[in-house]
Design an enzyme around this catalytic site. Structure first.
Site, PDB file in Angstrom:
ATOM      1  N   PRO A  22      -2.788 -14.068 -14.835  1.00  0.00           N
ATOM      2  CA  PRO A  22      -1.559 -14.490 -14.136  1.00  0.00           C
ATOM      3  C   PRO A  22      -0.261 -14.075 -14.820  1.00  0.00           C
ATOM      4  CG  PRO A  22      -2.418 -16.299 -15.447  1.00  0.00           C
ATOM      5  CD  PRO A  22      -3.345 -15.126 -15.679  1.00  0.00           C
ATOM      6  N   GLU A  23      -0.340 -13.246 -15.871  1.00  0.00           N
ATOM      7  CA  GLU A  23       0.836 -13.032 -16.726  1.00  0.00           C
ATOM      8  C   GLU A  23       2.052 -12.446 -16.014  1.00  0.00           C
ATOM      9  OE1 GLU A  23      -2.252 -12.511 -17.614  1.00  0.00           O
ATOM     10  OE2 GLU A  23      -2.562 -13.410 -19.584  1.00  0.00           O
ATOM     11  N   LEU A  24       1.818 -11.557 -15.025  1.00  0.00           N
ATOM     12  CA  LEU A  24       2.985 -10.953 -14.365  1.00  0.00           C
ATOM     13  C   LEU A  24       3.851 -11.994 -13.680  1.00  0.00           C
ATOM     14  CD1 LEU A  24       1.604  -8.159 -14.949  1.00  0.00           C
ATOM     15  CD2 LEU A  24       2.531  -7.433 -12.757  1.00  0.00           C
TER      16      LEU A  24
END
Lengths: 80, 267
Positions: B144-146
């Protein structure tokens, strides 16, 4: 091919069974987070069980803002 | 030392198989406490390498394998620092976690991640450093980093590229969506599927099998089939730090930390 009403009925039955809520207490327009008392992990569990039951992938971003069973059924129907 | 009981993880070595249990509530978030105990673990693994033939990583928590980096700790630590201080701090943390995961990746023993529940972000990066991933059919995987304005920082992209096709990498990375264990198995991320609650049992059977093999052959097979992408891993740290310096990241972290949404990892 299921109708959206059949999809909705299957969602309600699945939710009642897995989250141990009497089926009669669940209605299509209920907020399922409240009706099933879901935390974030249980919401993911519901997503996974729906994917397994319907044999489709349900990207979680499509469920952002979806809280009632009827809209959930519409989103799933679009993937069947 | 053949066993360790820590605050965030515990491990024990029995008959050539080392089992490491993660148990940091609420969801094995990887912050400084868990990292310090992982550093102790890989040091012990080096010291015991003649005795360890297989390693199993698993979680004792109901929530799952790991929800990833400890974003609350990260947000708490970055507040009040200059941009340069923030980047220096995060770079130091990344260098440490990369050192741990590189040593785990290169360990001569066969390493198995037994995954259930959430396996997100840094948790997936920990699992990707292992040789074989066994997944409970209710497990979910996600980068989920973006959504926070950053990239996976614990080696996720280079190691994911090593295991699956680039189209899958882009789907996971650029949508931030979570995929279930069956999908992860179909694309080659997960090696073996287990019934609900059975991932550790399947991992133990796999470890017993792997432990039978000649250690030199096992080690060479790993080196040949699973090269470690050191240059890309270093590049990942540099890109992460470039992105992390931007104010948008602090804002993204603040929103995450303060969120009371039922699915807080969604933007």
């Amino acid at each position: 091919m299921r109708t959206v009403e059949q999809t909705l009925e299957e969602i309600l039955n699945l939710a009642a069974e897995h989250f141990r809520v009497p089926r009669g207490q669940l209605s299509p327009d209920d907020d399922f987070f409240k009706a099933l008392r879901l935390d974030s992990l249980q919401a993911l569990e519901l997503l996974t069980r729906l994917e397994q039951h319907f044999g489709v992938e349900l990207p979680d971003y499509e469920f952002q803002g979806v809280t009632d069973f009827r809209t959930l059924a519409d989103r799933i129907q679009a993937r069947l | 030392m053949r066993e360790f009981r820590g605050q965030s993880l515990s491990w024990q070595l029995t008959d050539g198989v080392c089992e490491l249990a993660l148990h940091r509530e609420p969801a094995n978030e990887i912050g400084t406490a868990l990292l310090a105990e992982l550093e102790q673990f890989v040091a012990a693994l080096d010291a015991l390498q003649n005795d360890v033939r297989a390693v199993i990583l698993y979680s004792r928590l109901r929530s799952g394998f790991s929800a990833g980096a400890d974003l609350r700790e990260l947000y708490r630590r970055m507040r009040g620092l200059t941009a340069e201080q923030r980047v220096a701090g995060v770079r130091q943390f990344l260098e440490r976690i990369h050192a741990v995961l590189n040593r785990l990746d290169a360990a001569p023993a066969t390493t198995i991640a037994a995954v259930h529940g959430v396996c997100f972000g840094g948790g997936l990066e920990l699992a990707l450093a292992c040789d074989v991933m066994v997944a409970d059919k209710m497990a979910r995987f996600c980068f989920p980093e973006l959504r926070l304005g950053i990239l996976p920082g614990f080696g996720g992209i280079p190691r994911l590229k090593r295991d699956v096709g680039n189209a899958v990498v882009r789907d996971l990375l650029l949508t931030g969506r979570s995929i279930n264990a069956q999908r992860a198995h179909a694309v080659g991320l997960v090696a073996q599927l287990a019934a609900e609650g059975q991932a550790l049992a399947v991992a133990r059977a796999t470890a017993q099998q792997a432990a039978k093999f000649d250690s030199a052959a096992r080690s060479r097979a790993k080196q040949f089939s699973k090269p470690i992408p050191y240059e890309e891993l270093q590049r990942e740290i540099a890109i992460f730090c470039e992105l992390f310096a931007r104010p948008a990241v602090e804002e993204g972290l603040r929103k995450f930390v303060e969120s009371s949404a039922p699915l807080p990892y969604l933007p």
